[in-house]
Enzyme design. Structure first.
Site, mmCIF file in Angstrom:
data_model
loop_
_atom_site.group_PDB
_atom_site.id
_atom_site.type_symbol
_atom_site.label_atom_id
_atom_site.label_comp_id
_atom_site.label_asym_id
_atom_site.label_seq_id
_atom_site.Cartn_x
_atom_site.Cartn_y
_atom_site.Cartn_z
ATOM 1 N N TYR A 53 -115.707 -39.774 4.902
ATOM 2 C CA TYR A 53 -117.110 -39.593 5.302
ATOM 3 C C TYR A 53 -117.985 -39.595 4.053
ATOM 4 O O TYR A 53 -118.257 -38.573 3.422
ATOM 5 C CB TYR A 53 -117.297 -38.307 6.124
ATOM 6 C CG TYR A 53 -116.575 -38.344 7.462
ATOM 7 C CD1 TYR A 53 -116.090 -39.547 7.981
ATOM 8 C CD2 TYR A 53 -116.380 -37.195 8.215
ATOM 9 C CE1 TYR A 53 -115.417 -39.596 9.187
ATOM 10 C CE2 TYR A 53 -115.716 -37.225 9.439
ATOM 11 C CZ TYR A 53 -115.234 -38.424 9.904
ATOM 12 O OH TYR A 53 -114.566 -38.470 11.112
ATOM 13 N N HIS A 128 -105.622 -40.094 10.063
ATOM 14 C CA HIS A 128 -106.879 -40.571 10.650
ATOM 15 C C HIS A 128 -106.706 -41.716 11.652
ATOM 16 O O HIS A 128 -107.308 -41.697 12.724
ATOM 17 C CB HIS A 128 -107.810 -41.010 9.509
ATOM 18 C CG HIS A 128 -109.265 -40.925 9.826
ATOM 19 N ND1 HIS A 128 -110.217 -40.673 8.868
ATOM 20 C CD2 HIS A 128 -109.961 -41.062 10.975
ATOM 21 C CE1 HIS A 128 -111.422 -40.667 9.430
ATOM 22 N NE2 HIS A 128 -111.289 -40.898 10.708
ATOM 23 N N SER A 208 -116.938 -38.370 18.670
ATOM 24 C CA SER A 208 -118.157 -38.945 19.268
ATOM 25 C C SER A 208 -118.308 -38.468 20.710
ATOM 26 O O SER A 208 -118.498 -39.276 21.625
ATOM 27 C CB SER A 208 -118.158 -40.474 19.191
ATOM 28 O OG SER A 208 -118.321 -40.911 17.859
ATOM 29 N N PRO A 209 -118.267 -37.146 20.930
ATOM 30 C CA PRO A 209 -118.284 -36.621 22.308
ATOM 31 C C PRO A 209 -119.612 -36.865 23.024
ATOM 32 O O PRO A 209 -119.682 -36.752 24.241
ATOM 33 C CB PRO A 209 -118.033 -35.121 22.117
ATOM 34 C CG PRO A 209 -118.537 -34.835 20.735
ATOM 35 C CD PRO A 209 -118.200 -36.058 19.935
ATOM 36 N N LEU A 210 -120.649 -37.216 22.241
ATOM 37 C CA LEU A 210 -121.956 -37.507 22.849
ATOM 38 C C LEU A 210 -122.225 -39.012 22.848
ATOM 39 O O LEU A 210 -123.354 -39.438 23.097
ATOM 40 C CB LEU A 210 -123.062 -36.756 22.088
ATOM 41 C CG LEU A 210 -122.868 -35.236 22.056
ATOM 42 C CD1 LEU A 210 -123.856 -34.571 21.096
ATOM 43 C CD2 LEU A 210 -123.020 -34.647 23.459
ATOM 44 N N GLY A 211 -121.215 -39.781 22.528
ATOM 45 C CA GLY A 211 -121.368 -41.241 22.550
ATOM 46 C C GLY A 211 -121.551 -41.845 21.179
ATOM 47 O O GLY A 211 -121.677 -43.064 21.040
HETATM 48 N N1 LIG Z 1 -111.265 -39.511 14.197
HETATM 49 C C1 LIG Z 1 -112.123 -40.495 14.143
HETATM 50 O O1 LIG Z 1 -111.754 -41.675 13.994
HETATM 51 C C2 LIG Z 1 -113.581 -40.180 14.242
HETATM 52 C C3 LIG Z 1 -114.511 -41.200 14.449
HETATM 53 C C4 LIG Z 1 -115.856 -40.842 14.582
HETATM 54 C C5 LIG Z 1 -116.230 -39.513 14.508
HETATM 55 N N2 LIG Z 1 -115.300 -38.539 14.272
HETATM 56 C C6 LIG Z 1 -115.661 -37.114 14.195
HETATM 57 O O2 LIG Z 1 -116.312 -36.754 15.411
HETATM 58 C C7 LIG Z 1 -117.568 -36.166 15.102
HETATM 59 C C8 LIG Z 1 -118.556 -36.400 16.219
HETATM 60 O O3 LIG Z 1 -118.787 -37.775 16.397
HETATM 61 P P1 LIG Z 1 -120.161 -38.488 15.934
HETATM 62 O O4 LIG Z 1 -120.835 -37.632 14.938
HETATM 63 O O5 LIG Z 1 -119.768 -39.882 15.592
HETATM 64 O O6 LIG Z 1 -120.972 -38.625 17.289
HETATM 65 P P2 LIG Z 1 -121.562 -37.611 18.390
HETATM 66 O O7 LIG Z 1 -121.064 -36.251 18.127
HETATM 67 O O8 LIG Z 1 -121.280 -38.218 19.709
HETATM 68 O O9 LIG Z 1 -123.117 -37.726 18.129
HETATM 69 C C9 LIG Z 1 -123.672 -37.218 16.962
HETATM 70 C C10 LIG Z 1 -125.180 -37.247 17.047
HETATM 71 O O10 LIG Z 1 -125.595 -36.535 18.185
HETATM 72 C C11 LIG Z 1 -126.776 -35.821 17.904
HETATM 73 N N3 LIG Z 1 -126.654 -34.510 18.586
HETATM 74 C C12 LIG Z 1 -125.629 -33.642 18.498
HETATM 75 N N4 LIG Z 1 -125.843 -32.566 19.286
HETATM 76 C C13 LIG Z 1 -127.049 -32.760 19.866
HETATM 77 C C14 LIG Z 1 -127.827 -32.009 20.769
HETATM 78 N N5 LIG Z 1 -127.361 -30.846 21.254
HETATM 79 N N6 LIG Z 1 -129.026 -32.511 21.144
HETATM 80 C C15 LIG Z 1 -129.475 -33.698 20.672
HETATM 81 N N7 LIG Z 1 -128.775 -34.464 19.802
HETATM 82 C C16 LIG Z 1 -127.567 -34.004 19.410
HETATM 83 C C17 LIG Z 1 -126.827 -35.601 16.420
HETATM 84 O O11 LIG Z 1 -128.167 -35.813 16.017
HETATM 85 P P3 LIG Z 1 -128.759 -35.288 14.613
HETATM 86 O O12 LIG Z 1 -128.029 -36.080 13.575
HETATM 87 O O13 LIG Z 1 -130.191 -35.644 14.723
HETATM 88 O O14 LIG Z 1 -128.475 -33.825 14.499
HETATM 89 C C18 LIG Z 1 -125.790 -36.558 15.864
HETATM 90 O O15 LIG Z 1 -126.295 -37.516 14.971
HETATM 91 C C19 LIG Z 1 -117.952 -36.807 13.777
HETATM 92 O O16 LIG Z 1 -119.010 -36.142 13.145
HETATM 93 C C20 LIG Z 1 -116.635 -36.771 13.066
HETATM 94 O O17 LIG Z 1 -116.383 -35.470 12.568
HETATM 95 C C21 LIG Z 1 -113.978 -38.865 14.157
#
Ligand SMILES: NC(=O)c1ccc[n+]([C@@H]2O[C@H](COP(=O)([O-])OP(=O)(O)OC[C@H]3O[C@@H](n4cnc5c(N)ncnc54)[C@H](OP(=O)(O)O)[C@@H]3O)[C@@H](O)[C@H]2O)c1
Length: 285
Positions: A53, A128, A208-211
């Protein structure tokens, strides 16, 4: 806040994903530190990160260093936090992701992660992403050696299908404590792995639980039923989404990413939002 378990560790049912604080579009360090501190204030005790990251290849571990700094500055209250990091995925710096599942590389990478996190032993280390150029059991074998050598306390895998979970269990036995796969209203194809983990009693961490970073803003638009339930309750569509994931199985621990304190505060409250069976059924179709 509702608690769940990873191996023998109790953690908050909602974790914090660190990626948005370190890749393209990231905020300045002060806002990131404030975001991590807001998570801790809300009772979050699981933070997910990875050595990959970062933006440029010359800042590998950017997110791990950021988290280590935030925990140090928070003080004693951060002692219970489980930092879960990962190795085996790389970002050369041109926006692409590459893989390296070579056992010797993984062992070096884990030691580097421990150094950046400022710990002797990493709480949870996750492989990973499978590397097609290396037999999966060989990569997971490196994780077993890291456990045996005390470099890591618990082991997880990520982006693994049911067969790979089986293979990892052959290598690690009961020491495989978590699987981290993509899962959200838009991406449900790892439902099978989620259910498999529930049967085995292994933690399932939806990533990416929120997409995803780019799509989280459009949850309401793309998934009307989630907005409908949010309106019924009078809460955010994001909180409803995370509460729905939690309701799918007691092993589920979503790790929503955030780069603003308000986002993680809102998300953390999902741990205590109980949906009705009718609401869960509506969202699960
Ligand atoms: N293992 C893997 O291959 C892999 C791949 C991808 C991700 N991940 C992990 O999974 C985590 C989560 O995935 P992600 O960050 O890609 O996507 P996500 O959690 O689906 O979405 C993240 C975005 O959602 C917004 N958000 C979060 N909570 C919110 C709320 N309550 N209201 C409004 N907006 C909200 C945030 O906005 P703001 O930025 O404006 O706060 C953030 O940028 C990553 O951070 C990482 O640690 C792992």
């Amino acid at each position: 806040m509702q608690q769940r378990t990873i191996g023998d560790r109790t953690v908050s049912a909602i974790g914090l994903g660190g990626m948005p604080m370190s890749i393209e579009g990231r905020p300045d360090a002060e806002r990131s530190i404030a975001t991590i501190h807001a998570a801790l204030d809300a009772g979050v005790t699981l933070i997910d990160t990875a050595d990959a990251y970062h933006r440029d290849a010359n800042e590998v571990g950017h997110n791990e260093e950021l988290i280590a700094r935030a925990l140090r500055e928070y003080g004693a209250g951060a002692a219970d936090v489980l930092v879960a990091t990962k190795g085996g995925h790389l970002r050369p710096g041109d926006g692409t992701w590459t893989r390296d599942g070579d056992p010797a590389y993984l062992k070096r990478a884990a030691k580097e992660s421990a150094r950046r996190l400022g710990v002797d032993t990493i709480g949870l280390y996750q492989f990973h992403r499978p590397d097609p150029a290396v037999p999966y059991a060989d990569s997971v074998g490196a994780i077993r050696e890291l456990l045996d050598e005390g470099v890591i306390l618990m082991a997880g895998i990520s982006n693994a299908d049911v067969a790979q979970i089986g293979e990892a269990r052959e290598v690690l036995g009961g020491r495989l404590v978590s699987v981290q796969n993509q899962f959200s209203p838009a991406f449900r194809s790892s439902q099978g792995e989620l259910e498999h983990c529930a049967k085995l009693g292994i933690a399932f961490l939806p990533w990416s639980p929120l997409g995803g970073i780019a799509n989280a803003k459009e949850l309401a638009m793309r998934h009307g039923a989630f907005q409908q339930v949010a309106d019924e309750i009078g809460t955010s569509v994001h909180r409803v989404t995370l509460a729905w994931e939690l309701a799918l199985a007691p092993v589920v621990i979503p790790i929503p990413g955030a780069s603003r304190p308000a986002s993680i505060r809102d998300s953390a409250a999902a741990a205590d939002l109980e949906l009705t069976p009718d609401q869960i059924a509506l969202l699960s179709v």
